[in-house]
Design a protein around this motif. Sequence first.
Motif, PDB file in Angstrom:
ATOM      1  N   SER A  17      26.107  -3.713 -10.136  1.00 48.75           N
ATOM      2  CA  SER A  17      25.909  -2.603 -11.135  1.00 48.75           C
ATOM      3  C   SER A  17      24.726  -2.036 -10.840  1.00 48.75           C
ATOM      4  O   SER A  17      23.744  -2.451 -10.229  1.00 48.75           O
ATOM      5  CB  SER A  17      26.240  -3.202 -12.208  1.00 48.75           C
ATOM      6  N   ARG A  18      24.580  -0.845 -11.403  1.00 49.66           N
ATOM      7  CA  ARG A  18      23.219  -0.049 -11.555  1.00 49.66           C
ATOM      8  C   ARG A  18      22.272  -0.972 -12.309  1.00 49.66           C
ATOM      9  O   ARG A  18      21.048  -0.889 -11.704  1.00 49.66           O
ATOM     10  CB  ARG A  18      23.309   1.131 -12.152  1.00 49.66           C
ATOM     11  N   LYS A  19      22.619  -1.606 -13.273  1.00 48.05           N
ATOM     12  CA  LYS A  19      21.704  -2.578 -14.077  1.00 48.05           C
ATOM     13  C   LYS A  19      21.256  -3.754 -13.053  1.00 48.05           C
ATOM     14  O   LYS A  19      20.062  -3.990 -13.081  1.00 48.05           O
ATOM     15  CB  LYS A  19      22.050  -2.967 -15.368  1.00 48.05           C
ATOM     16  N   GLU A  20      22.082  -4.351 -12.480  1.00 52.65           N
ATOM     17  CA  GLU A  20      21.795  -5.513 -11.509  1.00 52.65           C
ATOM     18  C   GLU A  20      20.746  -5.060 -10.384  1.00 52.65           C
ATOM     19  O   GLU A  20      19.881  -5.696 -10.205  1.00 52.65           O
ATOM     20  CB  GLU A  20      23.107  -6.066 -10.812  1.00 52.65           C
ATOM     21  N   VAL A  21      21.037  -3.693  -9.921  1.00 53.77           N
ATOM     22  CA  VAL A  21      20.027  -3.187  -8.868  1.00 53.77           C
ATOM     23  C   VAL A  21      18.808  -2.922  -9.371  1.00 53.77           C
ATOM     24  O   VAL A  21      17.886  -3.201  -8.738  1.00 53.77           O
ATOM     25  CB  VAL A  21      20.899  -1.934  -8.261  1.00 53.77           C
ATOM     26  N   SER A  22      18.741  -2.322 -10.587  1.00 51.20           N
ATOM     27  CA  SER A  22      17.275  -2.043 -11.021  1.00 51.20           C
ATOM     28  C   SER A  22      16.645  -3.511 -11.376  1.00 51.20           C
ATOM     29  O   SER A  22      15.442  -3.412 -11.589  1.00 51.20           O
ATOM     30  CB  SER A  22      17.415  -1.253 -12.351  1.00 51.20           C
ATOM     31  N   ASP A  23      17.325  -4.481 -11.610  1.00 50.49           N
ATOM     32  CA  ASP A  23      16.843  -5.876 -12.151  1.00 50.49           C
ATOM     33  C   ASP A  23      16.092  -6.593 -10.733  1.00 50.49           C
ATOM     34  O   ASP A  23      15.566  -7.555 -11.090  1.00 50.49           O
ATOM     35  CB  ASP A  23      17.552  -6.483 -12.762  1.00 50.49           C
ATOM     36  N   ILE A  24      16.479  -6.035  -9.801  1.00 48.98           N
ATOM     37  CA  ILE A  24      16.011  -6.902  -8.333  1.00 48.98           C
ATOM     38  C   ILE A  24      14.755  -6.918  -8.340  1.00 48.98           C
ATOM     39  O   ILE A  24      14.004  -5.987  -8.525  1.00 48.98           O
ATOM     40  CB  ILE A  24      16.756  -6.057  -7.270  1.00 48.98           C
ATOM     41  N   THR A  25      14.266  -8.199  -7.699  1.00 47.69           N
ATOM     42  CA  THR A  25      12.648  -8.555  -7.596  1.00 47.69           C
ATOM     43  C   THR A  25      12.755  -8.606  -6.131  1.00 47.69           C
ATOM     44  O   THR A  25      13.585  -9.621  -5.545  1.00 47.69           O
ATOM     45  CB  THR A  25      12.397  -9.793  -8.264  1.00 47.69           C
ATOM     46  N   LEU A  26      11.829  -7.759  -5.457  1.00 49.32           N
ATOM     47  CA  LEU A  26      11.882  -7.888  -3.980  1.00 49.32           C
ATOM     48  C   LEU A  26      11.258  -9.209  -3.539  1.00 49.32           C
ATOM     49  O   LEU A  26      10.645  -9.736  -4.384  1.00 49.32           O
ATOM     50  CB  LEU A  26      11.042  -6.659  -3.326  1.00 49.32           C
ATOM     51  N   PRO A  27      11.606  -9.773  -2.199  1.00 53.13           N
ATOM     52  CA  PRO A  27      11.021 -10.768  -1.878  1.00 53.13           C
ATOM     53  C   PRO A  27       9.559 -10.798  -1.715  1.00 53.13           C
ATOM     54  O   PRO A  27       8.871  -9.859  -1.740  1.00 53.13           O
ATOM     55  CB  PRO A  27      11.440 -11.163  -0.326  1.00 53.13           C
ATOM     56  N   THR A  28       8.835 -12.217  -1.977  1.00 57.42           N
ATOM     57  CA  THR A  28       7.578 -12.290  -2.003  1.00 57.42           C
ATOM     58  C   THR A  28       7.093 -12.068  -0.637  1.00 57.42           C
ATOM     59  O   THR A  28       7.583 -12.422   0.418  1.00 57.42           O
ATOM     60  CB  THR A  28       7.159 -13.805  -2.208  1.00 57.42           C
TER      61      THR A  28
END
Length: 162
Positions: A17-28
């Motif tokens: 969902s858009r919410k899940e995509v906005s919550d993504i933390t990019l890899p270290t």
Amino acid sequence: MLPITEKAIRAAFVNASRKEVSDITLPTGFDALDWDALDYLGWRDPKIGRRAYAIVPDGDALVGLLFRQADGGTRTRPQCAWCQDVRLPNDVLFYSARRSGASGRNGNTVGTLVCADFQCSANVRNPPPPAYLGFDVEAARQERIVSLRQRAAAFARDVRGA
């Protein structure tokens, strides 16, 4: 794999969902990734437990997959379905991915066994042991790389319903 931007990563997700995509933390270490050594980009979310992501090239398209790690463990040591490395130096976990579209909204998922921290690209680049006299180790290594790309793309197509 060609380098990709954060914007391209967020736009690639087909089962989030858009919410899940906005919550993504990019890899270290995202800015320092060795893109030439990756066949797909996969990582576990450090902020949201049991969530992981993969960006898989499929032809000219990028397919973003949101995974959920299974709660239970396995009784025996499983083999990764993507890299199929029999000498795994790491754990393998069961991840499920919600299908895209109406099917996913109805709760349909697909699952796979994948290296816990998505180390498949490194695993297939390790030279396999020679199977017999005259065995072409480099050709076998290249075949493992191609096979990994094909299996990851096939899973991404399964999630998309393509």
